[in-house]
Write a protein that holds these residues in place. Structure first.
Motif, short mmCIF file in Angstrom:
data_model
loop_
_atom_site.label_atom_id
_atom_site.label_comp_id
_atom_site.label_asym_id
_atom_site.label_seq_id
_atom_site.Cartn_x
_atom_site.Cartn_y
_atom_site.Cartn_z
N LEU A 1 0.83 -1.21 0.00
CA LEU A 1 0.00 0.00 0.00
C LEU A 1 0.86 1.26 0.00
O LEU A 1 0.63 2.17 -0.79
CB LEU A 1 -0.93 0.01 1.22
N LEU A 2 1.84 1.32 0.89
CA LEU A 2 2.76 2.45 0.90
C LEU A 2 4.07 1.95 0.31
O LEU A 2 4.82 1.23 0.95
CB LEU A 2 2.97 2.95 2.33
N VAL A 3 4.32 2.33 -0.95
CA VAL A 3 5.44 1.73 -1.69
C VAL A 3 6.50 2.77 -1.99
O VAL A 3 6.22 3.96 -2.10
CB VAL A 3 4.96 1.07 -3.00
N ARG A 4 7.71 2.27 -2.12
CA ARG A 4 8.83 3.11 -2.57
C ARG A 4 8.84 3.09 -4.09
O ARG A 4 8.82 2.03 -4.71
CB ARG A 4 10.13 2.55 -2.01
N ASP A 5 8.87 4.26 -4.71
CA ASP A 5 8.85 4.39 -6.16
C ASP A 5 10.08 5.17 -6.57
O ASP A 5 10.03 6.37 -6.82
CB ASP A 5 7.56 5.13 -6.58
N GLY A 6 11.24 4.47 -6.62
CA GLY A 6 12.50 5.16 -6.88
C GLY A 6 12.80 6.12 -5.75
O GLY A 6 12.82 5.74 -4.58
N PRO A 7 12.99 7.41 -6.05
CA PRO A 7 13.25 8.38 -4.99
C PRO A 7 11.97 8.94 -4.37
O PRO A 7 12.00 9.94 -3.67
CB PRO A 7 14.02 9.48 -5.73
N ALA A 8 10.84 8.32 -4.66
CA ALA A 8 9.55 8.84 -4.20
C ALA A 8 8.80 7.76 -3.41
O ALA A 8 9.16 6.59 -3.41
CB ALA A 8 8.71 9.28 -5.40
N TYR A 9 7.73 8.21 -2.74
CA TYR A 9 6.82 7.29 -2.06
C TYR A 9 5.42 7.50 -2.65
O TYR A 9 5.07 8.60 -3.11
CB TYR A 9 6.79 7.55 -0.56
N ARG A 10 4.62 6.44 -2.59
CA ARG A 10 3.29 6.50 -3.19
C ARG A 10 2.32 5.65 -2.38
O ARG A 10 2.67 4.56 -1.91
CB ARG A 10 3.36 5.98 -4.64
N LEU A 11 1.10 6.17 -2.21
CA LEU A 11 0.04 5.39 -1.57
C LEU A 11 -0.75 4.71 -2.68
O LEU A 11 -1.39 5.37 -3.50
CB LEU A 11 -0.87 6.31 -0.74
N VAL A 12 -0.67 3.38 -2.71
CA VAL A 12 -1.30 2.60 -3.77
C VAL A 12 -2.76 2.36 -3.43
O VAL A 12 -3.10 2.07 -2.28
CB VAL A 12 -0.56 1.26 -3.96
N LEU A 13 -3.61 2.45 -4.43
CA LEU A 13 -5.04 2.19 -4.26
C LEU A 13 -5.41 0.95 -5.06
O LEU A 13 -5.58 1.02 -6.28
CB LEU A 13 -5.86 3.40 -4.74
N PRO A 14 -5.53 -0.21 -4.42
CA PRO A 14 -5.91 -1.43 -5.15
C PRO A 14 -7.30 -1.30 -5.76
O PRO A 14 -8.11 -0.44 -5.37
CB PRO A 14 -5.88 -2.51 -4.06
N ALA A 15 -7.57 -2.16 -6.73
CA ALA A 15 -8.88 -2.15 -7.37
C ALA A 15 -9.98 -2.34 -6.33
O ALA A 15 -9.85 -3.14 -5.41
CB ALA A 15 -8.95 -3.27 -8.42
N GLY A 16 -11.07 -1.58 -6.50
CA GLY A 16 -12.18 -1.67 -5.56
C GLY A 16 -12.09 -0.74 -4.38
O GLY A 16 -12.99 -0.70 -3.54
N SER A 17 -11.00 0.03 -4.30
CA SER A 17 -10.86 0.97 -3.19
C SER A 17 -11.81 2.16 -3.36
O SER A 17 -12.22 2.48 -4.48
CB SER A 17 -9.41 1.48 -3.10
N GLU A 18 -12.14 2.80 -2.24
CA GLU A 18 -13.02 3.97 -2.26
C GLU A 18 -12.30 5.14 -1.61
O GLU A 18 -11.85 5.04 -0.47
CB GLU A 18 -14.33 3.69 -1.50
N VAL A 19 -12.23 6.26 -2.33
CA VAL A 19 -11.58 7.47 -1.83
C VAL A 19 -12.53 8.63 -2.09
O VAL A 19 -12.84 8.92 -3.25
CB VAL A 19 -10.23 7.71 -2.52
#
Length: 626
Positions: free
Chosen positions: A482-500
């Motif tokens: 869910l909270l992933v390292r993306d090279g020099p960045a961080y990202r909050l991943v939203l799996p399919a079916g998530s609600e925001v």
């Protein structure tokens, strides 16, 4: 060199003093080269155990052409990739380089850190048998029991891959060995005989095992679902292996030039990380995108054979065979060699795949040997489930995130609300920041600038890692996906079916804007109603007047007020009473919104409440009067 490593200017004088006391001995008459007793060497190194100093010393040694000594220094710094690069740059094999060293070769031969560095270099190069021998040497040299076990565990992770009957007893409680054994089993054994854990298998290494199992079984779509999120895994091997596999599995769906470029980039990345056998596989796999690259792939396979990289030779052979078959070329010679290699390594499942491919190849060319291959395949089906039947793998654990950014902040994973009460303010702000930008990567420097604007980036980066760990702790067992390292960045991943709610709000307004010329009033009202249902209050109200949040909060508040006015305007003709309620709701968002006061006055008038209409006009005039 002492001055350069230690950052001093008195090294020569100190060495001359030591020479006068016979603690060191001059190597020649220049007065610049000295040698010392082993006891003195050990004392000096124990007094300066810093990895940073070892790296600095290694760099100085490389600059002066002392390759063997530089290899040793990098080993003590535990910079395994740099040690391997140093050996490669020297242009010699390790035994030859060791014997040409300026220090006694016994220093290098008996140094456990050098043995471990050599073992890891060989492992990264796919030379598993030689690596196991080097690991044994390291085990026998280390006096530290922890390092002895570490070397034993790393050796045991390779033992499974040496071929049938070559495995060794596993060290107790060795998680890495268990993971390696599962990964080996899914590419060699009948898959329904591999007891992959159905629970607790959500961490990156387990997902890698299950993803490769799905790929071997022919479930390419399932494999890509499992492996895709691992691109951002912190474990570099897991990240590289999953990305290379995904590019290979998706080669048929992507532009050849894109796949070739991506494989080339991944090959360079794997090589720089010291995983040369993985780099060779990525390089050779480009043949799957263009059969004209066969000569390059064959050269890679020949290099694997020369080095003793058996699994690299097998997998590159698989790629060459598949590419030739797809292009209508004769893949029979390479196929037969690759089948024989799979048999030697005990890769029963891969051997079955290859024999199916060989049968198809022979049948296409009307070769009578196809019947013989059918008999071989029937024999192997008794050992490995045929790919066409499919194997029920443990289903992926679905993860669903519910994120509420409007009003009081809330986040739930799989229906379980995350308890944020124990999070410190900066960790909580990190979570808020990632949530407002959900799905988009945020560079570490941007995050650090928000959380610690007055702190040097080096210190802020360390604090950021601590905050990330704290946030992951509250997100639960699936936190690394869910909270992933993306090279020099961080990202909050939203799996399919998530609600925001924030995304729901923005998507609904986007649909309303694009549909104004084509949708009926009922459709436009529904979109506006959906947007306003998501807007429960100002953006992350509990964050207070945070500078990083204010511009976005104000923008969304204005959009919500405008959307309310647009909805009231649609309701005015058909249901003015409902328009009144909508206007009052909008004024709680922005009490200075002129259109809402105007529409409220008109809605009251249409419902016959003239006094209320006059009061509404008077109230607005009071608000705007100085």
């Amino acid at each position: 060199m002492c001055d350069a490593v230690l950052g001093i200017e008195t090294g020569a004088a100190m060495l001359r003093e030591l020479a006068e006391s016979a603690a060191v001995l001059p190597c020649d008459s220049s007065g610049t080269l000295f040698r010392c007793h082993t006891a003195v060497q050990h004392h000096c190194e124990s007094a300066l155990p810093s990895a940073r100093l070892y790296r600095r010393a290694a760099a100085e040694l490389v600059a002066r052409g002392y390759w063997a000594e530089a290899f040793r220094a990098y080993a003590h710094a535990q910079d395994w990739a740099a040690a391997a690069e140093t050996l490669s740059a020297s242009g010699k094999t390790w035994p030859a380089l060791r014997e040409s060293a300026h220090v006694p070769s016994a220093w290098l031969r008996e140094d456990p850190w050098v043995c471990l560095a050599d073992a890891r270099r060989l492992r990264g190069n796919g030379q598993f048998a030689q690596a196991c021998e080097a690991y044994r040497e390291a085990e026998s040299r280390f006096a530290d029991a922890r390092m002895t076990r570490r070397a034993a565990v790393e050796r045991a992770t390779l033992a499974h891959w040496l071929g049938p009957g070559m495995g060794e007893p596993e060290p107790p409680h060795a998680r890495d060995v268990t993971l390696s054994r599962y990964l080996h089993d899914v590419v060699t054994t009948r898959l329904d005989h591999v007891a992959l854990p159905a629970a607790g298998g959500t961490e990156p290494w387990w997902l890698l095992v299950r993803g490769i199992a799905a790929a071997v079984d022919g479930g390419l779509g399932h494999a890509r679902e499992l492996l895709g999120p691992l691109a951002y895994a912190e474990d570099r091997f897991v990240s590289l292996a999953s990305r290379i596999t995904c590019v290979i599995l998706g080669a048929d769906d992507a532009e050849p030039a894109f796949s070739q470029a991506e494989l080339g980039r991944l090959s360079i990345e794997a090589e720089s990380d010291g995983w040369l056998w993985l780099a060779r596989i990525a390089h050779a796999a480009a043949v799957l995108t263009d059969h004209r690259l066969t000569d390059d792939a064959l050269a890679v396979r020949a290099e694997c054979v020369r080095l003793g990289d058996d699994w690299g030779a097998l997998l590159t052979g698989v790629a060459i065979s598949m590419a030739a078959y797809r292009a209508g070329a004769d893949a029979t010679p390479v196929l037969r060699e690759t089948i024989e290699q799979a048999h030697r390594l005990g890769a029963v499942t891969l051997e079955t795949w290859l024999r199916l491919l060989l049968t198809a190849q022979l049948t296409t060319h009307h070769d009578p040997g196809a019947l013989t291959e059918v008999i071989h395949i029937q024999r192997h089906i008794a050992q490995a489930r045929p790919p066409s039947l499919g194997v029920p793998l443990p289903p992926p654990n679905p993860v669903r995130v519910e994120l509420r950014c409007f009003g009081r902040y809330e986040i739930a994973v799989d229906g379980n609300a995350c308890d944020l009460t124990g999070l410190r303010r900066q960790a909580k702000t990190l979570l808020w920041l990632l949530s407002v930008n959900a799905g988009r990567p945020l560079h570490q420097e941007v995050i650090a600038g928000v959380l610690w604007p007055d702190v040097a980036f080096g210190r802020a980066k360390h604090r950021l890692h601590v905050a990330v760990s704290s946030v992951r702790a509250v997100l639960g067992p699936n936190s690394h996906s869910l909270l992933v390292r993306d090279g020099p960045a961080y990202r909050l991943v939203l799996p399919a079916g998530s609600e925001v709610d924030l995304l729901t709000f923005q998507d609904a307004l986007r649909g309303w804007r694009s549909g104004q010329a084509s949708l009926p009033s009922a459709g436009l009202s529904a979109l506006l109603g959906r947007a306003l249902s998501a807007y429960r209050g100002e953006l992350i109200a509990e964050a207070g007047p945070a500078e990083w949040l204010l511009p976005e909060r104000e923008r969304l508040r204005t959009e919500a007020a405008n959307a309310t006015a647009a909805l009231a305007g649609l309701q005015l003709l058909g249901n003015p009473s409902l328009a009144v309620e909508t206007c009052l709701r909008g004024l709680r968002v922005d009490e200075y919104h002129y259109d809402l006061w105007r529409l409220l006055e008109e809605a009251y008038t249409r419902t016959g409440k003239r006094a209320a209409a006059v009061h509404a006009r008077g109230r607005y005039l009071e608000l705007i009067s100085p």
